[in-house]
Design an enzyme around this catalytic site. Structure first.
Site, short mmCIF file in Angstrom:
data_model
loop_
_atom_site.label_atom_id
_atom_site.label_comp_id
_atom_site.label_asym_id
_atom_site.label_seq_id
_atom_site.Cartn_x
_atom_site.Cartn_y
_atom_site.Cartn_z
N THR A 62 -10.92 13.88 15.14
CA THR A 62 -10.78 15.20 15.85
C THR A 62 -11.86 15.13 17.14
O THR A 62 -12.55 14.95 16.81
CB THR A 62 -10.74 17.00 14.62
N LYS A 109 -4.15 20.85 16.08
CA LYS A 109 -4.70 20.41 15.67
C LYS A 109 -6.02 21.44 15.53
O LYS A 109 -5.92 22.16 14.89
CB LYS A 109 -5.89 19.58 14.78
N LYS A 123 -17.17 22.47 14.46
CA LYS A 123 -17.04 21.58 15.57
C LYS A 123 -15.41 22.24 16.01
O LYS A 123 -15.23 22.16 16.65
CB LYS A 123 -17.00 20.17 14.40
P1 NAD Z 1 -17.98 9.44 9.23
O1 NAD Z 1 -19.20 10.56 9.37
O2 NAD Z 1 -18.16 10.27 7.16
O3 NAD Z 1 -17.29 8.88 9.47
C1 NAD Z 1 -16.89 8.55 11.17
C2 NAD Z 1 -17.71 6.84 10.76
O4 NAD Z 1 -17.93 6.12 12.61
C3 NAD Z 1 -18.79 6.23 10.60
O5 NAD Z 1 -18.66 5.74 9.44
C4 NAD Z 1 -19.45 6.13 11.93
O6 NAD Z 1 -20.59 4.99 11.71
C5 NAD Z 1 -18.93 5.20 12.40
N1 NAD Z 1 -19.17 5.39 13.89
C6 NAD Z 1 -19.39 6.29 14.90
N2 NAD Z 1 -20.03 5.95 15.91
C7 NAD Z 1 -18.81 4.12 16.34
C8 NAD Z 1 -19.10 3.24 16.75
N3 NAD Z 1 -19.81 3.43 18.16
N4 NAD Z 1 -18.38 2.93 16.69
C9 NAD Z 1 -18.07 2.05 15.06
N5 NAD Z 1 -18.36 3.24 14.21
C10 NAD Z 1 -18.94 3.98 14.54
O7 NAD Z 1 -17.02 11.15 9.17
P2 NAD Z 1 -15.43 12.09 9.08
O8 NAD Z 1 -15.87 12.48 8.10
O9 NAD Z 1 -14.56 10.63 8.39
O10 NAD Z 1 -15.03 11.99 10.26
C11 NAD Z 1 -14.10 11.33 11.09
C12 NAD Z 1 -13.36 12.40 12.02
O11 NAD Z 1 -12.35 13.00 11.15
C13 NAD Z 1 -13.92 13.35 12.42
O12 NAD Z 1 -13.41 13.37 14.14
C14 NAD Z 1 -13.94 14.38 11.90
O13 NAD Z 1 -13.94 15.83 13.09
C15 NAD Z 1 -12.50 14.48 11.11
N6 NAD Z 1 -11.72 15.05 10.12
C16 NAD Z 1 -12.80 14.70 9.09
C17 NAD Z 1 -12.54 15.67 7.90
C18 NAD Z 1 -13.56 15.63 6.32
O14 NAD Z 1 -12.78 16.74 5.79
N7 NAD Z 1 -14.49 15.19 6.64
C19 NAD Z 1 -10.98 16.30 7.74
C20 NAD Z 1 -10.24 16.56 8.74
C21 NAD Z 1 -10.61 15.82 10.14
#
Ligand code: NAD
Length: 290
Positions: free
Chosen positions: A87, A162, A237
């Site tokens: 997102t 979204k 966010k």
């Molecule tokens: P998270 O923080 O658990 O995962 C993000 C991952 O990206 C981490 O493991 C981090 O180490 C990695 N990362 C960061 N910078 C990086 C880079 N330069 N190279 C490689 N890896 C890198 O977050 P999440 O909950 O998995 O969310 C991910 C996305 O999905 C976000 O944009 C969030 O808004 C969206 N989202 C989350 C949810 C939810 O319920 N968690 C629901 C819908 C959408």
């Protein structure tokens, strides 16, 4: 297919595992030291992207997406698809798509709804922006990771859908919680309030499916001390992204702005951090009119 998967956190990890389980060759990369069932880990994002038919990113924000895209786009094979499921802000989604297309790649922005439970169960909803050809290439993977994929339009349309959805969600949750708090003060029984509203014109997903009052309606985070669920800081966010987009498009969104300010206060100055976004109800309950 040969798939590169970058960002294997709470969402990306189980999504990548589901692709591997379905028989695809998945090479993953994350900055953190993670291991995912069935996924071969690469040394770098570039190594994960090289030779892939499709590269999927699932990253925290638009700035990180732009940085990863700048690294991997030159390394990807011509005709491969860049599918971003994070997102992020609409402007970053469009900029990355344009960069990918200029390099001869297909590009899709495909944020998801359904949370960590949906990612594990393979029941996410994908809202996608990009060309027909790009959407067509990614669609079989959406079918594995999710239960529904809507092609919303050109690049950026997925992120637009979204944040509009989540702006409605944030506003509606606040409206539902403040109405419950008012009903309490008027001496109305919560179950009666639910029985009426859930079958009257005030009904909504937040009332009917995710009721913020404990012990009322279907099982929800309210029944588990407001442990998320969908965390208040993630709602903040998405609301901020909606206001950034509204600024950029010159759209008047007073309710979205009020919801953003309330969630910011809740998360940053009160005790909302780490709580479900429905914990607005105990917040209102404690307050009077001042
Ligand atoms: P998270 O923080 O658990 O995962 C993000 C991952 O990206 C981490 O493991 C981090 O180490 C990695 N990362 C960061 N910078 C990086 C880079 N330069 N190279 C490689 N890896 C890198 O977050 P999440 O909950 O998995 O969310 C991910 C996305 O999905 C976000 O944009 C969030 O808004 C969206 N989202 C989350 C949810 C939810 O319920 N968690 C629901 C819908 C959408």
């Amino acid at each position: 297919m040969q798939i590169g998967f970058i960002g294997l956190g709470n969402m990306g990890g189980p999504m990548a595992a589901n692709l591997a389980k379905a028989g695809h060759q998945v090479t993953g990369f994350d900055m953190a030291d993670v291991s995912i069932d069935g996924v071969t880990m690469a040394e770098s994002a570039i190594a994960a992207a090289q030779g892939a038919d499709v590269v999927i990113t699932m990253l925290p924000n638009g700035q990180i997406l732009r940085a990863v895209a700048a690294d991997i786009i030159p390394a990807m094979s011509e005709g491969a698809a860049f599918v971003d499921c994070s997102t992020v802000d609409v402007d970053s989604a469009k900029a990355v798509a344009q960069q990918a297309e200029t390099a001869g790649l297909l590009a899709v922005d495909a944020p998801v709804s359904g949370g960590i439970g949906g990612a594990s169960a393979g029941t996410l909803t994908f809202m996608a922006g990009g060309s027909e050809a790009a959407f067509g290439k990614a669609a079989p993977l959406f079918d594995i990771m999710g239960q529904k994929a809507v092609h919303c339009g050109d690049s950026g349309a997925g992120q637009s859908a979204k944040i509009c959805n989540n702006m409605i969600l944030g506003v509606t949750m606040i409206a539902t919680c403040e109405a419950f708090a008012l009903a309490d003060k008027l001496g109305l029984d919560r179950q009666k309030m639910f029985d009426v509203v859930s079958t009257s014109s005030g009904y909504s997903w937040t009332m009917n499916a995710y009721c913020p009052a404990p012990g009322v309606g279907p099982q929800s985070p309210a029944d588990n001390d407001y442990q998320p669920g969908f965390a208040a800081d993630l709602m903040l966010k998405d609301l901020r992204l909606s206001q950034q987009a509204a600024e950029s498009a010159d759209a008047d969104t007073p309710m979205g702005q009020a919801a953003t300010e309330l969630y910011a206060t809740f998360v940053e100055q009160e005790d909302g951090l780490g709580m479900d976004f429905s914990a607005m109800l105990p917040r209102f309950e404690k307050r009077g009119r001042d």
